[in-house]
Design a protein around this motif. Structure first.
Motif, PDB file in Angstrom:
ATOM      1  N   LEU A 236      -3.444  -5.658   1.671  1.00 30.02           N
ATOM      2  CA  LEU A 236      -4.208  -4.420   1.811  1.00 30.02           C
ATOM      3  C   LEU A 236      -3.634  -3.364   0.870  1.00 30.02           C
ATOM      4  O   LEU A 236      -2.460  -3.423   0.494  1.00 30.02           O
ATOM      5  N   VAL A 237      -4.480  -2.406   0.531  1.00 32.67           N
ATOM      6  CA  VAL A 237      -4.029  -1.222  -0.214  1.00 32.67           C
ATOM      7  C   VAL A 237      -4.559   0.011   0.509  1.00 32.67           C
ATOM      8  O   VAL A 237      -5.579  -0.055   1.212  1.00 32.67           O
ATOM      9  N   ARG A 238      -3.844   1.114   0.363  1.00 29.48           N
ATOM     10  CA  ARG A 238      -4.300   2.355   0.977  1.00 29.48           C
ATOM     11  C   ARG A 238      -5.379   2.993   0.121  1.00 29.48           C
ATOM     12  O   ARG A 238      -5.319   2.980  -1.113  1.00 29.48           O
ATOM     13  N   VAL A 239      -6.346   3.571   0.796  1.00 30.35           N
ATOM     14  CA  VAL A 239      -7.448   4.273   0.139  1.00 30.35           C
ATOM     15  C   VAL A 239      -7.302   5.766   0.460  1.00 30.35           C
ATOM     16  O   VAL A 239      -7.077   6.138   1.617  1.00 30.35           O
ATOM     17  N   LEU A 240      -7.409   6.612  -0.561  1.00 29.25           N
ATOM     18  CA  LEU A 240      -7.263   8.056  -0.391  1.00 29.25           C
ATOM     19  C   LEU A 240      -6.007   8.390   0.430  1.00 29.25           C
ATOM     20  O   LEU A 240      -6.082   9.025   1.492  1.00 29.25           O
ATOM     21  N   PRO A 241      -4.828   7.968  -0.051  1.00 33.00           N
ATOM     22  CA  PRO A 241      -3.611   8.192   0.733  1.00 33.00           C
ATOM     23  C   PRO A 241      -3.296   9.669   0.959  1.00 33.00           C
ATOM     24  O   PRO A 241      -2.562  10.003   1.894  1.00 33.00           O
TER      25      PRO A 241
END
Length: 284
Positions: A236-241
């Protein structure tokens, strides 16, 4: 049934050898001890003791009654010991209810407790449905989100940070949102308690939502603590961290505020420590 205390006073008097000695053991006055025995003799219509200035002697009826009274005392002491053990030493069966996504947290939190207290057994009911805590004889229930009104006592454990996640494959296909306004054009995976208009997939199971998110089916709001391993391995990757999402309160509820048995006290302490150390725990 006659007052059981009278039988206990009779047995203790015989064991002590005198009413004054029994009074000291029982925290009573010698007069109160004498009155208790006379009351028992009056109620039963039988003389239990011959009294003299030097000693007490059992009558035949008293001799027959005494073993039963001694067993009564032994049972009372055993009952008292069992309550003291429940208060002071974690033992017996600890029954915990938790949502499916929290099963791993319960295992990690309570593994040291179970290792330290071999007389303690764990019965873990994992279910996203709201089970009847009374019928299921639950000692501790873990609840996520806002709690309904209840007579149970709420004990806050943590506020879990919620983050927006996607799989790298989804980002490759749909692009990385740069602004919050860009989110409207994306597929969403949501739980029923979230605003889910336009959501492609809705599930009441957070673990399932995360698994679908890792498969590239859309964006999902996940607890940072749950998503951390997948983020670390690149699933997973963070979106709009930089955009703050909501937080998720995690609460332990118990039947009472005072008089918790030792098994509940040590479990609550272990759960507090575990959740406080999770990634994205905002408060405890």
């Amino acid at each position: 049934m006659n007052d059981l205390k009278l039988y206990a006073v009779f047995a203790e008097t015989v064991a002590a050898g005198s009413m004054s000695a029994a009074a000291r053991r029982l925290g009573m006055t010698p007069s109160a001890v004498s009155q208790s025995i006379r009351a028992l003799e009056s109620e039963t219509g039988v003389t239990l003791l011959h009294r003299s200035t030097r000693k007490l002697t059992l009558t035949e009826a008293g001799q027959r009654c005494l073993p039963h009274c001694q067993r009564l005392l032994d049972a009372a002491r055993a009952a008292s010991d069992s309550l003291l053990q429940a208060r002071d030493a974690p033992s017996g069966e600890l029954r915990i209810a938790a949502p499916v996504g929290f099963g791993a947290h319960i295992a990690a939190a309570l593994a040291p407790v179970l290792a330290a207290w071999p007389q303690l057994r764990l019965h873990l009911l994992v279910d996203d449905a709201m089970i009847d805590l009374i019928d299921a004889r639950i000692d501790i229930a873990i609840r996520a989100g806002q709690l309904p009104d209840s007579d149970w006592v709420a004990r806050p454990l943590c506020e879990l940070e919620i983050i927006l996640c996607a799989a790298p494959s989804y980002i490759d296909s749909h692009g990385m949102p740069a602004e919050p306004e860009d989110l409207q054009a994306h597929h969403w995976l949501a739980s029923p308690r979230e605003p889910n208009a336009g959501a492609r997939i809705v599930s009441n199971n957070q673990l399932t939502l995360q698994q679908m998110c890792e498969q590239g089916l859309g964006l999902a709001r996940l607890a940072h603590a749950d998503a951390a391993p997948a983020l670390a391995r690149g699933a997973l990757v963070r979106v709009l961290p930089g955009t703050r999402q909501s937080s998720l309160p995690v609460t332990a509820v118990t039947p009472g505020r005072t008089g918790d048995p030792a098994k509940v006290r040590v479990a609550l302490d272990a759960l507090r420590r575990h959740f406080a150390a999770l990634p994205g725990c905002l408060s405890g």
